[in-house]
Scaffold this motif. Sequence first.
Motif, PDB file in Angstrom:
ATOM      1  N   UNK A 156       0.834  -1.206   0.000  1.00 26.65           N
ATOM      2  CA  UNK A 156       0.000   0.000   0.000  1.00 26.65           C
ATOM      3  C   UNK A 156       0.864   1.249   0.000  1.00 26.65           C
ATOM      4  N   UNK A 157       1.971   1.232   0.720  1.00 28.82           N
ATOM      5  CA  UNK A 157       2.865   2.397   0.708  1.00 28.82           C
ATOM      6  C   UNK A 157       3.440   2.639  -0.679  1.00 28.82           C
ATOM      7  N   UNK A 158       3.851   1.572  -1.353  1.00 26.93           N
ATOM      8  CA  UNK A 158       4.390   1.726  -2.710  1.00 26.93           C
ATOM      9  C   UNK A 158       3.320   2.237  -3.658  1.00 26.93           C
ATOM     10  N   UNK A 159       2.127   1.638  -3.588  1.00 27.53           N
ATOM     11  CA  UNK A 159       1.025   2.000  -4.480  1.00 27.53           C
ATOM     12  C   UNK A 159       0.613   3.455  -4.264  1.00 27.53           C
ATOM     13  N   UNK A 160       0.406   3.837  -3.020  1.00 21.77           N
ATOM     14  CA  UNK A 160      -0.062   5.193  -2.752  1.00 21.77           C
ATOM     15  C   UNK A 160       1.041   6.234  -2.974  1.00 21.77           C
ATOM     16  N   UNK A 195      -0.651  -3.834 -12.812  1.00 21.88           N
ATOM     17  CA  UNK A 195      -1.058  -4.939 -13.686  1.00 21.88           C
ATOM     18  C   UNK A 195       0.063  -5.293 -14.668  1.00 21.88           C
ATOM     19  N   UNK A 196       0.747  -4.285 -15.200  1.00 22.90           N
ATOM     20  CA  UNK A 196       1.879  -4.545 -16.092  1.00 22.90           C
ATOM     21  C   UNK A 196       2.953  -5.373 -15.384  1.00 22.90           C
ATOM     22  N   UNK A 197       3.172  -5.082 -14.103  1.00 25.51           N
ATOM     23  CA  UNK A 197       4.210  -5.768 -13.346  1.00 25.51           C
ATOM     24  C   UNK A 197       3.776  -7.162 -12.888  1.00 25.51           C
ATOM     25  N   UNK A 231       0.791  -8.845 -13.895  1.00 26.28           N
ATOM     26  CA  UNK A 231      -0.048  -9.583 -14.832  1.00 26.28           C
ATOM     27  C   UNK A 231      -1.512  -9.446 -14.425  1.00 26.28           C
ATOM     28  N   UNK A 232      -2.388  -9.463 -15.418  1.00 32.19           N
ATOM     29  CA  UNK A 232      -3.817  -9.251 -15.165  1.00 32.19           C
ATOM     30  C   UNK A 232      -4.405 -10.328 -14.261  1.00 32.19           C
ATOM     31  N   UNK A 233      -4.024 -11.577 -14.500  1.00 35.19           N
ATOM     32  CA  UNK A 233      -4.600 -12.669 -13.710  1.00 35.19           C
ATOM     33  C   UNK A 233      -4.213 -12.552 -12.234  1.00 35.19           C
ATOM     34  N   UNK A 234      -2.940 -12.294 -11.954  1.00 39.33           N
ATOM     35  CA  UNK A 234      -2.498 -12.174 -10.559  1.00 39.33           C
ATOM     36  C   UNK A 234      -3.136 -10.966  -9.875  1.00 39.33           C
ATOM     37  N   UNK A 235      -3.246  -9.852 -10.605  1.00 35.23           N
ATOM     38  CA  UNK A 235      -3.874  -8.671 -10.017  1.00 35.23           C
ATOM     39  C   UNK A 235      -5.341  -8.943  -9.715  1.00 35.23           C
ATOM     40  N   UNK A 236      -6.037  -9.584 -10.634  1.00 36.10           N
ATOM     41  CA  UNK A 236      -7.450  -9.902 -10.393  1.00 36.10           C
ATOM     42  C   UNK A 236      -7.618 -10.857  -9.216  1.00 36.10           C
ATOM     43  N   UNK A 237      -6.726 -11.845  -9.103  1.00 32.54           N
ATOM     44  CA  UNK A 237      -6.773 -12.757  -7.953  1.00 32.54           C
ATOM     45  C   UNK A 237      -6.504 -12.005  -6.650  1.00 32.54           C
ATOM     46  N   UNK A 238      -5.545 -11.097  -6.683  1.00 28.68           N
ATOM     47  CA  UNK A 238      -5.232 -10.297  -5.502  1.00 28.68           C
ATOM     48  C   UNK A 238      -6.439  -9.456  -5.095  1.00 28.68           C
ATOM     49  N   UNK A 239      -7.049  -8.775  -6.063  1.00 26.95           N
ATOM     50  CA  UNK A 239      -8.212  -7.941  -5.764  1.00 26.95           C
ATOM     51  C   UNK A 239      -9.367  -8.771  -5.213  1.00 26.95           C
ATOM     52  N   UNK A 240      -9.590  -9.945  -5.771  1.00 24.29           N
ATOM     53  CA  UNK A 240     -10.672 -10.808  -5.288  1.00 24.29           C
ATOM     54  C   UNK A 240     -10.377 -11.290  -3.875  1.00 24.29           C
ATOM     55  N   UNK A 264      -3.965   4.811 -13.227  1.00 23.39           N
ATOM     56  CA  UNK A 264      -2.647   4.642 -13.844  1.00 23.39           C
ATOM     57  C   UNK A 264      -1.761   3.755 -12.974  1.00 23.39           C
ATOM     58  N   UNK A 265      -1.765   4.002 -11.658  1.00 25.52           N
ATOM     59  CA  UNK A 265      -0.952   3.192 -10.752  1.00 25.52           C
ATOM     60  C   UNK A 265      -1.407   1.727 -10.795  1.00 25.52           C
ATOM     61  N   UNK A 266      -2.708   1.511 -10.883  1.00 28.18           N
ATOM     62  CA  UNK A 266      -3.219   0.141 -10.970  1.00 28.18           C
ATOM     63  C   UNK A 266      -2.828  -0.508 -12.296  1.00 28.18           C
ATOM     64  N   UNK A 267      -2.835   0.254 -13.378  1.00 21.96           N
ATOM     65  CA  UNK A 267      -2.405  -0.275 -14.681  1.00 21.96           C
ATOM     66  C   UNK A 267      -0.921  -0.651 -14.635  1.00 21.96           C
ATOM     67  N   UNK A 268      -0.115   0.163 -13.955  1.00 17.77           N
ATOM     68  CA  UNK A 268       1.306  -0.150 -13.801  1.00 17.77           C
ATOM     69  C   UNK A 268       1.494  -1.415 -12.967  1.00 17.77           C
TER      70      UNK A 268
END
Length: 169
Positions: A45-49, A148-150, A152-161, A142-146
């Motif tokens: 969260x610190x990195x993202x924010x 996802x680039x790092x 991958x879409x599947x891992x990000x979606x699993x993380x969010x779920x 934009x931060x979320x898209x970055x």
Amino acid sequence: MENTPVPKKAATARRRPRAARAVGEHENIQSWRRHNVGRLLNNAINRFESRILELMDDAGHGGFSLSHIAITRNLDIDGTRATDLAKRAGITKQSVGELIVQLEAGGVIARKPDPSDKRSRIVFFTPLGVEWLNAFRTALQQAEAEMEDELGAQRLNLLKQALTDYGGK
């Protein structure tokens, strides 16, 4: 035989010297403290924010910190009492008060009397604050898209779920 002293057991070879145990215990403590899910979530969260704040600075909406985000994140569009902001953000009323003053100075929020309780005040986004909030949404996307680039879409979606499932309880 009653008064015969019992011989002490000899130290076994498996027993480590005290100093060696201390180093191993120290490493073990450091490991679980650095690699527990709470620390990992906090680091993420610190990195993202922090990235969002960089993007906000780039867009001309800078000057705020991660602490300020704790207030704006918990501020309802229709307004929120400062005491409720403190509870939601998990910080003291005094800290919330200081952050509100800073956000007011930046023109992002303002306060007005609570119509249901004249002793209380409602904190709300100003028109500039709504503009800031829209810029924040763009930076967040934009931060979320970055991310996802790092990851991958599947891992990000699993993380969010997983976070939705866990945090929703």
